[in-house]
Design an enzyme around this catalytic site. Sequence first.
Site, mmCIF file in Angstrom:
data_model
loop_
_atom_site.group_PDB
_atom_site.id
_atom_site.type_symbol
_atom_site.label_atom_id
_atom_site.label_comp_id
_atom_site.label_asym_id
_atom_site.label_seq_id
_atom_site.Cartn_x
_atom_site.Cartn_y
_atom_site.Cartn_z
ATOM 1 N N MET A 16 52.930 109.712 -43.089
ATOM 2 C CA MET A 16 52.591 110.635 -42.019
ATOM 3 C C MET A 16 53.831 111.279 -41.419
ATOM 4 O O MET A 16 53.806 112.453 -41.030
ATOM 5 C CB MET A 16 51.793 109.914 -40.936
ATOM 6 C CG MET A 16 50.316 109.779 -41.244
ATOM 7 S SD MET A 16 49.500 111.367 -41.587
ATOM 8 C CE MET A 16 49.934 112.305 -40.123
ATOM 9 N N THR A 79 48.069 102.735 -35.560
ATOM 10 C CA THR A 79 46.797 102.042 -35.364
ATOM 11 C C THR A 79 47.006 100.537 -35.535
ATOM 12 O O THR A 79 48.060 100.082 -35.965
ATOM 13 C CB THR A 79 45.735 102.535 -36.361
ATOM 14 O OG1 THR A 79 46.199 102.317 -37.709
ATOM 15 C CG2 THR A 79 45.462 104.014 -36.173
ATOM 16 N N HIS A 135 39.938 103.892 -47.189
ATOM 17 C CA HIS A 135 41.312 104.373 -47.137
ATOM 18 C C HIS A 135 42.090 103.890 -48.367
ATOM 19 O O HIS A 135 41.603 103.066 -49.124
ATOM 20 C CB HIS A 135 42.016 103.894 -45.861
ATOM 21 C CG HIS A 135 41.635 104.651 -44.636
ATOM 22 N ND1 HIS A 135 40.535 104.315 -43.877
ATOM 23 C CD2 HIS A 135 42.183 105.738 -44.032
ATOM 24 C CE1 HIS A 135 40.434 105.161 -42.862
ATOM 25 N NE2 HIS A 135 41.422 106.031 -42.940
ATOM 26 N N LYS A 139 46.898 100.809 -46.769
ATOM 27 C CA LYS A 139 46.548 100.655 -45.354
ATOM 28 C C LYS A 139 46.240 99.191 -45.070
ATOM 29 O O LYS A 139 45.424 98.578 -45.761
ATOM 30 C CB LYS A 139 45.350 101.535 -45.000
ATOM 31 C CG LYS A 139 45.032 101.561 -43.510
ATOM 32 C CD LYS A 139 43.984 102.616 -43.194
ATOM 33 C CE LYS A 139 43.638 102.656 -41.717
ATOM 34 N NZ LYS A 139 44.791 102.962 -40.856
#
Length: 249
Positions: A16, A79, A135, A139
Amino acid sequence: MNALFHAGISGARGRMGRAVSQVLDARKDVVVAARFDRGEMPDLSLCDVIIDFSTPEASVELAERCAEAGGPALVIGSTGLSPEEEARIEAAAEKVAIVRSGNFSLGVNILIGLVEHAAQRLDARDWDIEVLESHHRRKVDAPSGTALMLGEAAASGRNVDLDDVRAAPRNGVGEPRAEGEIGFAALRAGGIIGEHSVVFASDDEVLTLSHSAIDRSLFAKGAVAAAAWVRNRRPGLYDMQDVLGFRQA
């Protein structure tokens, strides 16, 4: 043209972080003043806002450093935060403006509103709710932050606390489903960017509301929009509903 501002990227070498870098580098109204990762800390005074996609621990440390310094503002996309870590970020938001979200997609945030409205109108005595998400294999947290946001929206629509109605993970032989439970299921495989569905099921029909992420840049674009929005805000903890104008900030 929008006023020029200076942004930093925390978690810059991650997936990201790299996506955010590409979006920022393409904009003429932003100067990227700092790119850094866990264990590194730039001169905070160089930035008007920092976009953070790192780890829960690194996000908390960054938020507390920014709070101590009186800035810059933050956009946090990490997260898997524990309740204690969430509380520390909330405390930091008393001194600095922070946008925190489990998902920066416009489509997902509209989905959240639809889920809440559907849950309001579909009686828990007749309709079960399941949140399904998929996902990529890398992850590590489950359910995803977005799945939990969808679960919270469903619980809010029914005026209950998610912790009180969240179904335990299913494995082996257990008890039949309890009335009003909200269940979660997670898949981790390949390079899936993000798939989320909320299933409302009665004895007679099934309603599925879903969202698919096609390109990771959609999250980066939303995070950059949040950064442009929050950089001049008063201290407080905001989310994408604020950024998109769905709530009065």
